[in-house]
Scaffold this motif. Structure first.
Motif, short mmCIF file in Angstrom:
data_model
loop_
_atom_site.label_atom_id
_atom_site.label_comp_id
_atom_site.label_asym_id
_atom_site.label_seq_id
_atom_site.Cartn_x
_atom_site.Cartn_y
_atom_site.Cartn_z
N LYS A 92 0.83 -1.21 0.00
CA LYS A 92 0.00 0.00 0.00
C LYS A 92 0.86 1.26 0.00
N ARG A 93 1.98 1.23 0.73
CA ARG A 93 2.88 2.39 0.75
C ARG A 93 3.46 2.64 -0.63
N THR A 94 3.87 1.59 -1.30
CA THR A 94 4.40 1.73 -2.66
C THR A 94 3.32 2.30 -3.57
N PHE A 100 0.36 9.52 -5.03
CA PHE A 100 0.46 10.87 -4.49
C PHE A 100 1.79 11.56 -4.76
N HIS A 101 2.78 10.80 -5.19
CA HIS A 101 4.10 11.38 -5.47
C HIS A 101 4.70 10.62 -6.65
N PHE A 106 10.04 4.92 -5.93
CA PHE A 106 9.98 4.34 -4.59
C PHE A 106 9.72 2.85 -4.70
N VAL A 107 10.51 2.07 -3.97
CA VAL A 107 10.29 0.64 -3.85
C VAL A 107 10.34 0.31 -2.38
#
Length: 123
Positions: A92-94, A100-101, A106-107
């Protein structure tokens, strides 16, 4: 997220020990979570209106304890639904980074990261 996985397993063990008849009862845990969130909201309301203050160690401790209760219920719900909260958090963070960014690369950092995933199909 090894540590979060260990906490999730401890919560499963504790739930089965403390409340064997309710350990897998999803409605019970959802209602419990709602009650705990209400308790946190009530405490924040008291701070907002000025009758309590986060600087008061006893009040702060009460808030922290209620927030931890919500965490325990959330982890219990993850256990009942049989998903690994740490792994799903990383996914979910990925996904959130791409949402949003998007200009950032990002991984998730969990044993080499998660590649080729857009995250869970939830909003």
């Amino acid at each position: 997220m090894k540590y979060l996985n260990e906490v999730q397993e401890e919560i499963r063990t504790d739930s089965e020990l403390f409340f064997p008849d309710m350990a897998d009862d999803l409605p019970h845990h959802l209602l419990g979570l709602a009650g705990e969130v209400g308790e946190v909201a009530n405490l924040v309301k008291k701070a907002q209106r000025g009758s309590e203050h986060f600087e008061d160690p006893e009040f702060y401790s009460e808030v922290v304890n209620e927030v931890v209760d919500t965490f325990i219920y959330i982890m219990s719900i993850a256990n009942i639904l049989s998903f690994d909260m740490g792994e799903c958090y990383d996914i979910k963070r990925t996904y959130n980074y791409t949402r949003f960014h998007p200009e950032a690369h990002f991984v998730a950092e969990d044993e080499g990261g998660i590649s080729g995933t857009k995250g869970p199909e939830v909003d």
